[in-house]
Design an enzyme around this catalytic site. Structure first.
Site, PDB file in Angstrom:
ATOM      1  N   LYS A  34      -1.053  11.669  -2.010  1.00 45.72           N
ATOM      2  CA  LYS A  34      -0.072  11.877  -0.943  1.00 45.72           C
ATOM      3  C   LYS A  34       1.285  12.217  -1.580  1.00 45.72           C
ATOM      4  O   LYS A  34       1.472  13.337  -2.022  1.00 45.72           O
ATOM      5  CB  LYS A  34       0.015  10.629  -0.062  1.00 45.72           C
TER       6      LYS A  34
ATOM      7  N   ASP B 211       0.897  -1.164   0.000  1.00 43.73           N
ATOM      8  CA  ASP B 211       0.000   0.000   0.000  1.00 43.73           C
ATOM      9  C   ASP B 211       0.934   1.213   0.000  1.00 43.73           C
ATOM     10  O   ASP B 211       1.535   1.546   1.016  1.00 43.73           O
ATOM     11  CB  ASP B 211      -0.913  -0.027   1.231  1.00 43.73           C
TER      12      ASP B 211
ATOM     13  N   HIS C  32     -17.457  10.058  13.399  1.00 44.37           N
ATOM     14  CA  HIS C  32     -16.660  11.263  13.664  1.00 44.37           C
ATOM     15  C   HIS C  32     -16.802  12.321  12.570  1.00 44.37           C
ATOM     16  O   HIS C  32     -16.613  13.498  12.831  1.00 44.37           O
ATOM     17  CB  HIS C  32     -15.189  10.914  13.895  1.00 44.37           C
TER      18      HIS C  32
HETATM   19  C1  PLP Z   1      -5.074   7.702   1.746  1.00 38.67           C
HETATM   20  C2  PLP Z   1      -4.742   6.281   1.866  1.00 38.67           C
HETATM   21  C3  PLP Z   1      -5.488   5.292   1.205  1.00 38.67           C
HETATM   22  C4  PLP Z   1      -6.761   5.611   0.435  1.00 38.67           C
HETATM   23  O1  PLP Z   1      -6.527   6.466  -0.586  1.00 38.67           O
HETATM   24  P1  PLP Z   1      -7.606   7.551  -1.111  1.00 38.67           P
HETATM   25  O2  PLP Z   1      -6.861   8.219  -2.209  1.00 38.67           O
HETATM   26  O3  PLP Z   1      -7.939   8.447   0.023  1.00 38.67           O
HETATM   27  O4  PLP Z   1      -8.784   6.787  -1.601  1.00 38.67           O
HETATM   28  C5  PLP Z   1      -5.079   3.983   1.341  1.00 38.67           C
HETATM   29  N1  PLP Z   1      -4.013   3.649   2.076  1.00 38.67           N
HETATM   30  C6  PLP Z   1      -3.273   4.565   2.721  1.00 38.67           C
HETATM   31  C7  PLP Z   1      -2.095   4.141   3.527  1.00 38.67           C
HETATM   32  C8  PLP Z   1      -3.610   5.911   2.654  1.00 38.67           C
HETATM   33  O5  PLP Z   1      -2.893   6.809   3.323  1.00 38.67           O
END
Ligand code: PLP
Length: 461
Positions: free
Chosen positions: A259, A216, A451
């Protein structure tokens, strides 16, 4: 003494005005928001640290790419540029764009999991867990024990507990494990990194038992930067080489590109060499996301993403990025404010339980600190604790979280040293009057993921 702030390796060409409301206005806005930060309007927030996801500032090269993006339905040049870039960085044969991380999970996990199967991860992110369960599977977290001790400073608190992983495989039976997932960095443990050695050892166990291994990959670049800083043998390797080695041990990856690739929207699936699996992914992408050469994104998004993949690996950028967090952390060390330490890659998780020992978990210390930050300096952060965790689905009773954190997630290339100083000063001011801060009670809540929507009120004792 606080450590030195690493200067921004960029200058600012376009600005977005922000303003701080008066304290009276902020107190009124948060009351109107029913003491739920998700109900605030962003224009009423001075420094928005709700998340680092999709809140990044793109570069001039990326914005130029937005203009160049090829909006063809099929076979656009931006698609090919993205595929070639991702193949170059990750070394995988097959790459599929999708609209964000959870879409990658939805497309891929439906092919690997079913009723009665398990996914084991160092820690499943919320949407990852949700998609494991939607595919019929069950999610098991298997992080090293030191992740649960905020005061303990260890270099790789995001690691998989590999001994426990092997014993879980033996306990459930290898044929029941649909997938092993390594989350880099380990978001839920506070953005803590995973070592290359730990990825390699996890891969060896997966190979031994014939289990598919998935990364991931949301924060692959921040993770590689920590490896370079902290893992022996990697001091002189480039970030790109570290990324390539790390991904060489896995069979596939899912990625939220919101990210580390410094865009506002996007995601990827990577498959190292399993052509049959890739064909199946393409079919599901067409049903859920759109044709394979755009995957739920505009051509301009694909173009910006291709550029961001390289920019995210730039070491002077990463030094500044991680340096911001380390500078903030060192200011908190000076003031004796506890947090998940050492500080992670994308946010600082303040230990609200340590700040407010008089507020019990069922009066939500992490939420109380988030509200104080808004009142103090117009900062929006969020609770990662019992308030977020919610109630036991069987008994309806409030669950007690292991942690009561308030997360300050830092968007990429958005805020400057002066903003970071405001964060530190706000926390210090709140600590000085900590004994006066009261807890909260919920006056209304929806049945799940409360939340985001619940209403609260302060408890006046
Ligand atoms: C943000 C995130 C996701 C999901 O991604 P989205 O773009 O918000 O759908 C999955 N795994 C991790 C570790 C993340 O930080």
């Amino acid at each position: 003494m606080a450590i030195k702030y690493i200067p921004e390796p960029f200058r600012i060409k376009m600005v977005e005005t922000i303003k701080m409301l008066t304290r009276e206005e902020r107190e009124q806005k948060i009351a109107e928001a029913k003491y739920n930060v998700f109900n605030l309007r962003s224009e009423d927030v001075y420094i928005d640290l709700l998340t680092d996801s999709g809140t990044n500032a793109m570069s001039q090269e990326q914005w130029a790419g937005v203009i160049r993006g090829d909006e063809a339905y099929a076979g656009g040049s931006s698609y090919f540029k993205l595929i070639e870039t991702a193949q170059d960085i990750f070394g995988y044969k097959y790459i599929q764009p999708v609209h964000q991380g959870r879409a990658a999970e939805k497309v891929l996990f439906g092919l690997l999991l079913e009723e009665g199967k398990y996914s084991i991860s160092n820690m499943h992110f919320d949407t990852t867990r949700a998609h494991v369960e939607l595919a019929g599977g069950r999610a098991i977290d298997c992080v090293v024990a030191e992740a649960a001790d905020p005061a303990k400073r260890a270099p790789f608190k995001g690691n998989m507990d590999v001994e426990k992983l092997e014993s879980l495989i033996n306990e459930y039976g290898a044929e029941k494990i649909g997938l092993v997932i390594m989350t880099v960095t380990n978001n839920s443990a506070g953005g803590q990194p995973v070592s290359v050695q730990n990825v390699r050892e996890t891969a060896e166990i997966c190979k031994k038992y014939g289990i598919k291994f998935c990364i991931d990959a949301a924060r692959y670049a921040e993770n590689a930067y920590f490896v370079k800083q902290r893992e022996s043998g990697y001091e002189n390797k480039s970030i790109k080489d570290i990324v390539k080695e790390m991904f060489s041990y896995a069979d596939m990856f899912t990625m939220s590109a919101k990210k580390d690739t410094i865009v506002n929207m996007g995601g990827l699936i990577g498959i190292k060499e399993d052509e049959e699996l890739f064909q199946a992914c393409k079919a599901r992408t067409i049903s859920f996301e759109g044709f394979t050469t755009y995957g739920g994104l505009s051509g301009r998004d694909l173009e910006a993403l291709a550029i961001g993949l390289y920019e995210g690996l730039d070491e002077s950028y990463l030094r500044y990025r991680i340096g911001q967090l380390e500078y903030l952390a060192s200011r908190l060390d000076e003031a004796g404010i506890a947090y998940q330490s050492p500080v992670g890659g994308h946010g600082l998780f303040v230990d609200a339980k340590a700040m407010f020992p008089h507020i019990p978990y069922y009066e939500f210390p992490g939420q109380a600190l988030a509200i104080e930050l808004y009142k103090e300096a117009g900062i929006r952060a969020c609770d990662i604790g019992s308030y977020m965790l919610g109630n036991d689905p069987d008994t309806g009773e409030q669950l007690k979280s292991k942690f009561e954190f308030t997360r300050l997630a830092i968007p990429r290339r958005v805020y400057t040293q002066a903003h970071i100083d405001i964060m530190a000063e706000a926390l210090i001011a709140i600590k000085e009057r900590a004994s006066e801060v009261r807890g909260y009670r919920i006056t209304w809540e929806p049945p799940i993921l409360r939340h985001f929507q619940a209403s609260l009120e302060p408890i006046n004792k």
